[in-house]
Design an enzyme around this catalytic site. Structure first.
Site, PDB file in Angstrom:
ATOM      1  N   GLY A 103       0.821  -1.220   0.000  1.00 19.41           N
ATOM      2  CA  GLY A 103       0.000   0.000   0.000  1.00 19.41           C
ATOM      3  C   GLY A 103       0.844   1.254   0.000  1.00 19.41           C
ATOM      4  N   GLY A 105       2.606   3.809   1.417  1.00 22.16           N
ATOM      5  CA  GLY A 105       3.123   4.082   2.745  1.00 22.16           C
ATOM      6  C   GLY A 105       3.719   5.464   2.870  1.00 22.16           C
ATOM      7  N   LYS A 126       3.995  12.424  -3.102  1.00 26.88           N
ATOM      8  CA  LYS A 126       4.888  11.361  -2.636  1.00 26.88           C
ATOM      9  C   LYS A 126       5.815  11.939  -1.575  1.00 26.88           C
ATOM     10  CE  LYS A 126       7.619   7.592  -4.626  1.00 26.88           C
ATOM     11  NZ  LYS A 126       8.194   7.047  -5.859  1.00 26.88           N
ATOM     12  N   ASP A 138       8.544   6.368   7.744  1.00 26.98           N
ATOM     13  CA  ASP A 138       8.076   7.644   8.262  1.00 26.98           C
ATOM     14  C   ASP A 138       7.128   8.344   7.291  1.00 26.98           C
ATOM     15  OD1 ASP A 138       9.792   8.294   6.234  1.00 26.98           O
ATOM     16  OD2 ASP A 138      11.207   9.419   7.466  1.00 26.98           O
ATOM     17  N   GLY A 139       6.913   7.736   6.130  1.00 27.68           N
ATOM     18  CA  GLY A 139       6.014   8.349   5.155  1.00 27.68           C
ATOM     19  C   GLY A 139       6.607   9.545   4.445  1.00 27.68           C
ATOM     20  N   ARG A 189       3.408  13.717  -8.172  1.00 28.21           N
ATOM     21  CA  ARG A 189       3.496  12.789  -9.292  1.00 28.21           C
ATOM     22  C   ARG A 189       2.163  12.705 -10.020  1.00 28.21           C
ATOM     23  NH1 ARG A 189       5.895   6.820  -8.345  1.00 28.21           N
ATOM     24  NH2 ARG A 189       3.958   6.340  -7.279  1.00 28.21           N
ATOM     25  N   ARG A 196      -1.679  -1.089  -9.806  1.00 30.23           N
ATOM     26  CA  ARG A 196      -0.534  -1.946 -10.094  1.00 30.23           C
ATOM     27  C   ARG A 196      -0.979  -3.392 -10.193  1.00 30.23           C
ATOM     28  NH1 ARG A 196       3.199   1.300  -6.799  1.00 30.23           N
ATOM     29  NH2 ARG A 196       2.061   3.237  -6.528  1.00 30.23           N
ATOM     30  N   ASP A 265       4.358  -4.825  -7.392  1.00 25.12           N
ATOM     31  CA  ASP A 265       3.725  -3.594  -6.885  1.00 25.12           C
ATOM     32  C   ASP A 265       4.284  -2.357  -7.573  1.00 25.12           C
ATOM     33  OD1 ASP A 265       5.978  -4.611  -5.196  1.00 25.12           O
ATOM     34  OD2 ASP A 265       5.884  -2.594  -4.381  1.00 25.12           O
ATOM     35  N   ASP A 275       7.459   4.144 -10.349  1.00 24.35           N
ATOM     36  CA  ASP A 275       8.316   4.024  -9.162  1.00 24.35           C
ATOM     37  C   ASP A 275       9.794   3.946  -9.520  1.00 24.35           C
ATOM     38  OD1 ASP A 275       6.294   4.351  -7.439  1.00 24.35           O
ATOM     39  OD2 ASP A 275       6.338   2.352  -6.567  1.00 24.35           O
TER      40      ASP A 275
HETATM   41  P1  AMP Z   1       8.752   1.119  -3.169  1.00 24.71           P
HETATM   42  O1  AMP Z   1      10.188   1.147  -2.759  1.00 24.71           O
HETATM   43  O2  AMP Z   1       8.275   2.451  -3.650  1.00 24.71           O
HETATM   44  O3  AMP Z   1       8.400   0.060  -4.121  1.00 24.71           O
HETATM   45  O4  AMP Z   1       7.974   0.879  -1.826  1.00 24.71           O
HETATM   46  C1  AMP Z   1       7.653  -0.383  -1.276  1.00 24.71           C
HETATM   47  C2  AMP Z   1       6.711  -0.208  -0.109  1.00 24.71           C
HETATM   48  O5  AMP Z   1       7.360   0.443   0.982  1.00 24.71           O
HETATM   49  C3  AMP Z   1       5.493   0.629  -0.428  1.00 24.71           C
HETATM   50  O6  AMP Z   1       4.400   0.096   0.265  1.00 24.71           O
HETATM   51  C4  AMP Z   1       5.888   1.975   0.117  1.00 24.71           C
HETATM   52  O7  AMP Z   1       4.769   2.773   0.397  1.00 24.71           O
HETATM   53  C5  AMP Z   1       6.659   1.605   1.368  1.00 24.71           C
HETATM   54  N1  AMP Z   1       7.605   2.661   1.753  1.00 24.71           N
HETATM   55  C6  AMP Z   1       8.746   3.004   1.120  1.00 24.71           C
HETATM   56  N2  AMP Z   1       9.346   4.033   1.727  1.00 24.71           N
HETATM   57  C7  AMP Z   1       8.584   4.377   2.782  1.00 24.71           C
HETATM   58  C8  AMP Z   1       8.662   5.375   3.800  1.00 24.71           C
HETATM   59  N3  AMP Z   1       9.652   6.261   3.869  1.00 24.71           N
HETATM   60  N4  AMP Z   1       7.673   5.410   4.718  1.00 24.71           N
HETATM   61  C9  AMP Z   1       6.654   4.538   4.672  1.00 24.71           C
HETATM   62  N5  AMP Z   1       6.513   3.577   3.755  1.00 24.71           N
HETATM   63  C10 AMP Z   1       7.461   3.486   2.806  1.00 24.71           C
HETATM   64 MG    MG Z   2       6.689   1.034  -5.154  1.00 28.27          MG
END
Ligand code: AMP
Ligand code: MG
Length: 508
Positions: A103, A105, A126, A138-139, A189, A196, A265, A275
């Site tokens: 999801g 995050g 983002k 930390d989002g 973005r 996905r 994803d 991504d």
């Molecule tokens: P990605 O690296 O974009 O494919 O992310 C994989 C998963 O990790 C996704 O669910 C992202 O939302 C989560 N995620 C990546 N970085 C963070 C972050 N800094 N804080 C919270 N969730 C994250």
């Molecule tokens: Mg991703």
């Protein structure tokens, strides 16, 4: 709804950010599809860059987005009236391992805008703060990945490759804790879709076929409306996703792009590059190249991308099986046929594209063998991919005296000479007009790509000094990748030994 084109010159009557014409078709899907969540405000947002061209394309006023209130919206500090922001739910296979819940995050879907050609597109923030899907993170995002993704998506778009886009980059005035403390950033973005393969898997993994169907109907209705009335719409959906993914991966291969983390994803159902994490562009042509620091076994190596895309599509097929046919055997057969289109389309686009890169029109096996032979010699000779094809575009069909700039790219220049003799025989046989052939070759062989060391240069300046000059400079160069830009030769040359970046990071 306010007409976004009513006051193109701005002024007191320009609609404010509350009048942003946001739609919320995804937010209107059932509760299980998302989590309602507002962005978390940041201390001191600053607009680093607005993509004015893209904002026009979206029918949005750059003046509004650049205004103090507009910046508050882009930073997530102010949610426009009536907006319904959500974090999207999805799961996915990460490096082949099933993860039932991922999801958004660190991303929040603000809403959708209908662009000037009538296409509904997502606006996503983002790095906008935690969501129920954040779990450990930390989002937030460091400014580094914001700069990387902005550069990459705009460079890819200019190359004519389907991709999400960057509408704006902001710094937050806050720091994020990564390997070290870094300035925080937000990327705004734009995507045709954020659905996905992992979104389908999320519901399929819960055996929630009704939601798989609901999602498939949403995707059909929004992205593939011509299939809504088709016989077997769900099998057709799989076919179209397979075809678009094939076209996408072929276009990556032709410019030496490595996505780096093609988990399900991160695999779009509309065939857009999605991504940008530890991606990279090949410098020397090496089919087995892996830059990503997290890809220890080379699962997502350059040459593996077709096979991996196919694997990801098979996961989509599994999720769709119950919709394709109620009899399992027939469903499997239907899915198998649909997936078969992937390889067919990939071959077709890649073969034609590769031949255009060497200036040959007729798609024939002997031409293909010749082109593949060049690639083999490039791999053997350590030749730079982008440079080799670009310099090749300048060469005469009859005279080898100007071959220096290409042959010097090979450890053993004679390896090129041997190939060039055969190449000129084929060019002579096709008999194209010289100027036309060269121009056609230059239109598919970019002079400028986002080489890893260039991206790193822009990221370092941003992270270390909040200096966005290099980013601006690169955006300018990369917006016209097929044009010679006098004075900008340094951006076209391969990295020197000490400049080479052989490891890329997602950094988040
Ligand atoms: P990605 O690296 O974009 O494919 O992310 C994989 C998963 O990790 C996704 O669910 C992202 O939302 C989560 N995620 C990546 N970085 C963070 C972050 N800094 N804080 C919270 N969730 C994250
Ligand atoms: Mg991703």
């Amino acid at each position: 709804m306010a007409d976004p084109h009513a006051h193109p010159s701005g002024g007191p009557t320009t609609p404010g950010p509350d009048a942003l014409p946001l739609g919320h078709s995804y937010a209107h899907l059932p509760e299980s599809f998302h989590a309602r969540v507002a962005p978390t405000p940041v201390a001191a947002p600053r607009l680093i860059r607005l993509n004015r061209e893209l904002s026009h394309e979206l029918g949005l006023h750059p003046e509004v987005l650049e205004s103090p209130e507009g910046i508050q919206v882009l930073a997530g500090n102010r949610v426009p009236a009536h907006a319904d922001p959500v974090a999207m739910a999805y799961g996915g296979h990460q490096f082949g391992t099933w993860v039932p819940q991922l999801g958004d995050g660190r991303a929040i879907l603000l809403g959708e805008v209908v662009d000037r050609s009538g296409v509904r597109r997502d606006l996503q923030l983002k790095g906008a703060g935690p969501t129920p899907f954040s779990r450990r993170g930390d989002g937030r995002s460091s400014i580094g990945p914001v700069v990387r993704e902005y550069l990459a998506s705009e460079a890819m778009a200019a190359l004519g490759i389907r991709t999400t886009r960057a509408l704006a980059a902001l710094s937050t005035g806050e720091e994020v804790a990564r390997q070290r403390r870094e300035p925080g950033g937000i990327l705004v973005r734009v995507a045709t879709s954020h659905v996905r393969v992992g979104t389908f898997e999320y519901f399929a993994g819960r055996r929630d076929v009704a939601s798989v169907r609901r999602l498939a109907d949403y995707v059909l209705d929004r992205h593939y409306p011509h299939l809504v009335e088709a016989e077997e719409p769900y099998r057709k959906l799989l076919e179209e996703v397979a075809v678009r993914t094939a076209e996408l991966v072929a276009s990556w291969l032709l410019v030496g792009f490595i996505h780096g983390v093609m988990n399900t994803d991160n695999t779009s159902v509309v065939g857009e590059t999605l991504d940008y994490g530890p991606f990279g562009f090949l410098d020397p042509y090496r089919p087995g190249e892996v830059y990503s620091s997290i890809d220890r076994h080379g699962r997502y190596a350059y040459e593996q991308q077709p096979r991996i895309a196919q694997w990801n599509l098979a996961r989509l097929a599994e999720a769709l099986l119950p919709l394709i046919h109620e009899e399992e055997e027939e469903a499997v057969e239907g899915a198998r046929q649909a997936l078969g289109l992937f390889e067919e389309r990939l071959e077709e686009v890649y073969r034609r594209g590769l031949l255009r890169k060497v200036g040959l029109l007729e798609v024939r096996d002997d031409h293909m063998n010749l082109a593949q032979d060049l690639l083999a010699r490039m791999a053997e000779g350590g030749a730079d991919m982008t440079r080799t094809f670009r310099e090749l575009s300048h060469l005469s069909a009859t005279d080898s005296r100007e071959d220096g700039p290409v042959r010097r790219l090979f450890h053993d220049p004679e390896a090129f000479d041997g190939w060039a003799v055969l190449w000129r025989e084929r060019l002579a046989a096709e008999g194209r007009e010289e100027g036309e052939r060269k121009a056609a070759m230059r239109s598919v062989n970019p002079a400028y790509v986002l080489r890893n060391h260039l991206a790193q240069w822009a990221v370092d300046a941003a992270v270390e000094r909040l200096d966005f000059g290099p980013m601006e400079e690169l955006l300018e160069v990369l917006s016209r990748p097929f044009e010679e830009q006098p004075g900008r030769e340094p951006y076209a040359r391969p990295p020197r030994q000490e400049e080479r970046v052989t490891r890329t990071f997602c950094g988040t």
